[in-house]
Design an enzyme around this catalytic site. Structure first.
Site: not given
Ligand code: SF4
Length: 463
Positions: A12, A40, A114-115, A254, A295, A357-358, A394, A444
């Protein structure tokens, strides 16, 4: 964002606005959300105060489809929040779209977040056993239940009371009566910025949304910080503390837009640094450096500058190709990649290419892309990734496929190179990435290392 990377999705993006004088708040929210569309693409929505009531409008679709009508109408208001969403566990359902709006014993509340609250199921099981009924699978509804059930008399007190129960990642905006609320979890997993311009306060996931609203005076909301904005001005308080922060390094690799600042870092410059770091660990004999747009662009520039190899736009991206969709046959999947990214034959023919690329998720799209580039006449293709090998899921707001689907769990870089038809594949090692971001202890890296900054409930954890 890289169009080759279909496996990762953000959950989000959020925007919140408070204005001291009435203005067309829905229109302003539109612009902010439009800038956050990359966070999103499956639903969009806003909630705002319309005279005496809070109203919300949300639907499945892109910002321009869902909210375009607000550009042609003047809806005078002083407060509003907005949200763009990519659905994950809850599926692509309208009931999971945000903002969520309720009228409860604490007042009228709208919430967009968001999360990912990692202990959602544990709390939900308890509340359901006590008689609560949920209409959606979203974490936001869970928070509103907790707030409504709190015995504290006021909304801010209730909010502060429930926060210690929530584990995981949340950057959120809320409207409570006539107050705009901004909050970031104590680990600071997801970015959140706040800024002001001429009596208007804007909160947003990334600074690109503040820029479009011409808000130049901004700062990051601190981990654990609660901010209230209303007719009395802005009040801020650190309401939660954690032993460390755990900002999501993938935002820098990214997710975030290159023109944004997140975690007080320029995303573009950080990606350039990652590209330069890749160039510093090995020297591949090559003729040109080619990014996978978008990206990969900044990192490719960093790689080219550090290596002295010229940068070329060897791939054209079709900006009108929508979201990827699952196609049943290889030929159809290849066509989807061709629709989005196409080699520039005049650049590629006869060249040894370092392709930037990422990250690599399943490897299937990269395989198609390498095939297209070789068919366009490339002599060699060396894939370089600005992320380490992605091996773990994740639990903090990014949708990563299961461990068995992640190609780095089943193949070494050499095996991946063989699988995708590249001449070599190199990932940026974790220690080099850590050097790029500066203070690694505040980030993280769990999807690369498997070392999660907070304990993931065993019922949720994939082993
Ligand atoms: S596990 Fe990966 S994607 Fe998730 S918050 Fe940590 S760094 Fe970001």
């Amino acid at each position: 964002m890289s169009q080759s990377n279909e496996g990762l999705r953000h959950h989000c993006g959020v925007v919140g606005i408070y204005a001291s004088e009435e203005q067309n708040i829905p229109e302003q929210l539109f612009y902010g959300l439009f800038s956050l569309q990359h966070r999103g693409q499956e639903s969009a929505g806003i909630a705002y105060r319309n005279k005496d009531e809070l109203v919300a409008y949300k639907s499945l679709g892109m910002v321009s489809q869902v909210l375009g009508r607000y550009l042609s109408e003047n809806r005078a208001s002083t407060i509003g929040i907005g949200h763009v969403r990519y659905s994950t566990h809850g599926g692509n359902k309208l009931e999971n779209a945000q903002p969520i709006l309720v009228s409860c014993n604490k007042g009228d509340i709208a919430l967009a977040h968001n999360g990912n609250i990692s202990n959602t199921q544990t709390i939900k099981d308890r509340l359901e056993a006590e008689g609560s009924i949920f209409q959606s699978t979203s974490d936001s509804e869970l928070m509103l239940h907790l707030i409504a059930r709190s015995r504290k008399a006021t909304f801010p007190e209730a909010l502060k009371e429930i926060l210690p129960e929530l584990e995981g990642a949340y950057s959120m905006v809320m409207i409570f009566n006539n107050t705009l609320v901004a909050l970031r979890d104590p680990y600071g997993f997801r970015p959140l910025y706040i800024g002001t311009r001429e009596g208007m306060t804007v909160v947003a996931s990334e600074t690109c949304a503040l820029d479009i609203l011409q808000v130049r005076d901004y700062r990051s909301v601190k981990p654990g910080e609660l901010i209230l904005v209303d007719e009395n001005g802005m009040r801020s308080e650190i309401v939660m503390r954690s032993p460390r922060t755990a900002q999501c390094v993938f935002e820098l690799i990214y997710f975030a837009r290159p023109d944004s600042y997140v975690f007080d870092e320029s995303v573009h410059l950080m990606r350039k640094r990652m590209g330069a770091a890749l160039a510093s660990i090995e020297r591949t004999a090559c003729d040109i450096v080619v990014p996978i747009p978008d990206s990969g662009n900044s990192a490719a520039l960093g790689y080219a500058e550090a290596s002295g190899v010229p940068l070329e736009q060897g791939l054209t991206r079709n900006h009108y190709a929508g979201r990827s969709f699952i196609m049943p046959t290889n030929a159809q999947r290849e066509l989807v990649v061709r629709m989005k990214l196409h080699p520039v034959r005049s650049v590629i023919e006869g060249k040894r290419i370092v392709l930037i690329d990422d990250s690599l998720v399943r490897g299937t799209t990269s395989r198609t892309l390498v095939k297209l580039i070789k068919e366009a006449g490339a002599k060699e293709v060396h894939l370089r990734l600005t992320s380490p090998e992605l091996k773990w899921p994740c639990y903090f707001g990014i949708d990563i496929p299961t461990r068995s689907e992640l190609i780095s769990n089943t193949m070494s870089p050499d095996q991946i190179a063989e699988f995708i038809g590249a001449d070599s594949v190199v990932f940026l090692p974790i220690d080099k990435l850590a050097e790029c971001v500066g203070k690694p202890e505040s980030y993280c890296f769990a999807c690369f290392s498997g070392r999660y900054p907070i304990q993931v409930p065993s019922g949720e954890k994939e082993t």
